[in-house]
Design an enzyme around this catalytic site. Structure first.
Site, PDB file in Angstrom:
ATOM      1  CG  HIS A   1      -6.252   2.713   5.282  1.00 20.52           C
ATOM      2  ND1 HIS A   1      -7.445   2.225   5.567  1.00 20.52           N
ATOM      3  CD2 HIS A   1      -5.812   3.143   4.311  1.00 20.52           C
ATOM      4  CE1 HIS A   1      -7.960   3.189   4.354  1.00 20.52           C
ATOM      5  NE2 HIS A   1      -6.938   3.454   3.734  1.00 20.52           N
TER       6      HIS A   1
ATOM      7  CG  HIS B   1       0.492  14.834   1.269  1.00 22.22           C
ATOM      8  ND1 HIS B   1      -0.312  14.878   0.044  1.00 22.22           N
ATOM      9  CD2 HIS B   1      -0.063  14.023   1.969  1.00 22.22           C
ATOM     10  CE1 HIS B   1      -1.384  13.978   0.293  1.00 22.22           C
ATOM     11  NE2 HIS B   1      -1.117  13.485   1.158  1.00 22.22           N
TER      12      HIS B   1
ATOM     13  CG  ASP C   1      -6.097   3.705  -0.609  1.00 20.73           C
ATOM     14  OD1 ASP C   1      -6.593   3.189   0.333  1.00 20.73           O
ATOM     15  OD2 ASP C   1      -5.126   4.491  -0.775  1.00 20.73           O
TER      16      ASP C   1
ATOM     17  CG  ASP D   1      -2.050   4.831   3.519  1.00 18.52           C
ATOM     18  OD1 ASP D   1      -2.046   5.177   2.335  1.00 18.52           O
ATOM     19  OD2 ASP D   1      -3.237   5.221   4.202  1.00 18.52           O
TER      20      ASP D   1
ATOM     21  CG  ASN E   1      -4.555   8.026  -4.623  1.00 18.67           C
ATOM     22  OD1 ASN E   1      -3.272   7.259  -4.740  1.00 18.67           O
ATOM     23  ND2 ASN E   1      -4.750   8.744  -3.396  1.00 18.67           N
TER      24      ASN E   1
ATOM     25  CG  HIS F   1     -10.413   4.429   1.484  1.00 18.48           C
ATOM     26  ND1 HIS F   1      -9.291   4.960   1.490  1.00 18.48           N
ATOM     27  CD2 HIS F   1     -11.344   5.072   1.965  1.00 18.48           C
ATOM     28  CE1 HIS F   1      -9.510   6.218   2.292  1.00 18.48           C
ATOM     29  NE2 HIS F   1     -10.789   5.992   2.609  1.00 18.48           N
TER      30      HIS F   1
ATOM     31  CG  ASN G   1      -9.218   9.222   5.606  1.00 14.51           C
ATOM     32  OD1 ASN G   1      -9.790   8.930   6.548  1.00 14.51           O
ATOM     33  ND2 ASN G   1      -9.682   9.298   4.437  1.00 14.51           N
TER      34      ASN G   1
ATOM     35  CG  HIS H   1      -2.148   0.878   1.222  1.00 11.05           C
ATOM     36  ND1 HIS H   1      -3.266   0.780   1.815  1.00 11.05           N
ATOM     37  CD2 HIS H   1      -1.908   2.453   0.565  1.00 11.05           C
ATOM     38  CE1 HIS H   1      -3.947   1.819   1.516  1.00 11.05           C
ATOM     39  NE2 HIS H   1      -3.201   2.747   0.990  1.00 11.05           N
TER      40      HIS H   1
HETATM   41  O1  DOR Z   1      -3.988   9.779   4.471  1.00 11.90           O
HETATM   42  C1  DOR Z   1      -4.240   9.183   3.384  1.00 11.90           C
HETATM   43  N1  DOR Z   1      -3.501   9.636   2.351  1.00 11.90           N
HETATM   44  N2  DOR Z   1      -5.241   8.226   3.382  1.00 11.90           N
HETATM   45  C2  DOR Z   1      -5.536   7.843   2.105  1.00 11.90           C
HETATM   46  O2  DOR Z   1      -6.479   7.025   1.912  1.00 11.90           O
HETATM   47  C3  DOR Z   1      -5.002   8.377   0.765  1.00 11.90           C
HETATM   48  C4  DOR Z   1      -3.716   8.887   0.995  1.00 11.90           C
HETATM   49  C5  DOR Z   1      -3.363   9.943   0.105  1.00 11.90           C
HETATM   50  O3  DOR Z   1      -3.415   9.555  -1.112  1.00 11.90           O
HETATM   51  O4  DOR Z   1      -2.624  10.962   0.252  1.00 11.90           O
END
Ligand code: DOR
Length: 436
Positions: free
Chosen positions: A244, A321, A164, A317, A106, A191, A290, A72
């Site tokens: 998760h 960012h 997801d 996960d 995504n 998800h 999340n 993941h």
């Molecule tokens: O915290 C998260 N970030 N949860 C998710 O389900 C998606 C992920 C993201 O793509 O940043």
């Protein structure tokens, strides 16, 4: 390239190896594995070794695992290269001891057709430090309206399907996805989030959200969807994997489903067994994720679930960012933790706490994800790719995000002193070393 890993403590649950021994690598494949306790064969192999040129890795005092498999990960390419690329994400993976990863769909465009799948695979082949297995979207554009071209994506190399980042709110579509996926024998990864229950929430719903004045996401947003998807797995016989898991009730639902013999597996992530909602205090956006960080009670249940086999997998996960998406008001900050370079050390806390044995941890972080995805990874068997992680269990190190290979420096573990470091990762014929 010929490599000999000497005197390491080998842990390979796929073949019941748990002891000191040697591993011989030739042309990127495992050529020979032997434990010292197996006696006579050692001399024979040593004779063979003397004749030839080797790079010798002395792993005395170190542990040798099959390369870790992270099912993941958000690699962000194509479309969000400012957050992460296939190159930086896979370099972060090998730095974290991972030799294979699955990337979530995504991206922009979403990986909902074979062209995007092929792009990812080509790029990963050319630039990836580790192996990349794409996960295709369940629905077109992850919009939850119509099924994506799952068959074509499977043919192109997708190993599972998931929306997801978003749930599939339409139960009929989820049913169809589970039915359709049976043709290919791949899992549908849920998800699990009822967005009507979680809507607008930014952290766990409870006393902490109340005191911070932040809108909460109740545990039930996860639990009702896990239960719905379990019912759909019962109805269809399709393979369901819950991503998760963060709640005690979620663990219980999966445990009950497994007791019934339903085709259900589950994963959790290191932050769900090491941090609570308290990490958010001070409006710390690095702890915004999340599903959200929950409570001590949830951590206890997750540990129990890991220990009794309810939870099969520890995945990261990994959600990198840009700093600008985290250095802002809590409500506006992006959800996600850059987790692939801290996961193994955090997993090792479970071994120290007696939740898992060392082979048990290797199962959760290497063998089980490979089995769930039906990929030839997670093992040191002769003839397989030489994907190997060598760990110094006692090495203490400080989490300094600026050292991350990932572009995502968003970790709530910044400044933590962790114990246990993947000092060498071998993948695709290359040897990666890490000393902090
Ligand atoms: O915290 C998260 N970030 N949860 C998710 O389900 C998606 C992920 C993201 O793509 O940043």
């Amino acid at each position: 390239m010929k490599v000999l890993i000497k005197n390491g403590y080998i842990v390979d649950p796929s073949q019941g190896i748990d002891g000191v021994g040697e591993i011989l690598i030739e042309e990127g494949k495992i050529k020979e594995v032997r434990e010292h306790r197996s006696g006579g064969r050692r001399d024979k192999a040593e004779g063979l070794l003397l004749e030839e040129e080797f790079k010798v890795i002395d792993a005395t005092g170190l542990y040798v695992f099959p390369g870790l498999v992270d099912m993941h990960v958000h690699l962000r390419e194509p479309g969000f290269e400012y957050k992460e690329t296939i190159k930086t994400g896979t370099l972060a993976a090998v730095r974290g001891g991972f030799t294979s990863l699955c990337c979530m769909p995504n991206t922009k465009p979403v990986n909902d057709n074979e062209t995007v799948t092929e792009f990812i695979l080509r790029k990963a082949y050319a630039e990836g430090a580790c192996y990349v297995f794409p996960i295709g979207a369940i629905t077109k554009g992850q919009r939850g309206e119509e099924l994506a071209e799952m068959g074509m994506m499977y043919e192109a190399g997708c190993v599972a399907f998931s929306d997801d980042g978003m749930p599939v709110m339409n139960s009929l579509l989820m049913r169809r996805a589970l039915e359709y996926s049976k043709r290919f024998g791949v899992p549908i990864i849920s998800h699990a989030e009822d967005i009507n229950l979680s809507a607008g929430g930014v952290m766990n719903e409870g006393m902490v959200s109340l005191s911070l004045g932040l809108r909460g996401i109740p545990a039930e947003a996860e639990v009702v969807m896990i239960k719905r998807d379990i019912e759909l797995a019962r109805l269809t016989g399709g393979r369901l994997h819950i991503a998760h898991v963060s709640t005690a009730e979620g663990v219980r639902a999966v445990r009950d489903a497994k007791k019934e013999g339903l085709p259900v597996t589950a994963e959790t992530c290191p932050h769900y067994f090491t941090l609570t909602e308290d990490a958010v205090r001070g409006y710390k956006t690095k702890a915004k994720v999340n599903p959200p960080l929950r409570t001590d009670k949830d951590i206890e249940a997750i540990k129990e679930g890991l220990s009794d086999g309810t939870i099969d997998v520890i995945a990261t996960d990994h959600a990198p960012h840009h700093r600008d998406e985290k250095i802002c008001e809590f409500d506006r900050a992006a959800f996600g933790i850059s987790g692939i370079e801290t996961a193994l050390s955090l997993g090792l806390t479970l071994v120290r706490d007696g939740v898992l044995s060392l082979p048990g941890l290797v199962e959760k972080m290497s063998l089980n994800p490979a089995r769930i995805l039906n990929i030839r990874k997670g093992t040191l068997k002769v003839g397989e790719d030489a994907d190997i992680t060598i760990i110094d269990l006692n090495k203490k190190w400080k989490v300094e995000p600026e050292r991350f290979a990932s572009k995502g420096k968003n970790t709530p573990f910044e400044g933590f002193i962790l114990e246990g470091l993947p000092v060498i990762t071998i993948c695709k014929g290359k040897i990666y070393e890490r000393d902090n």
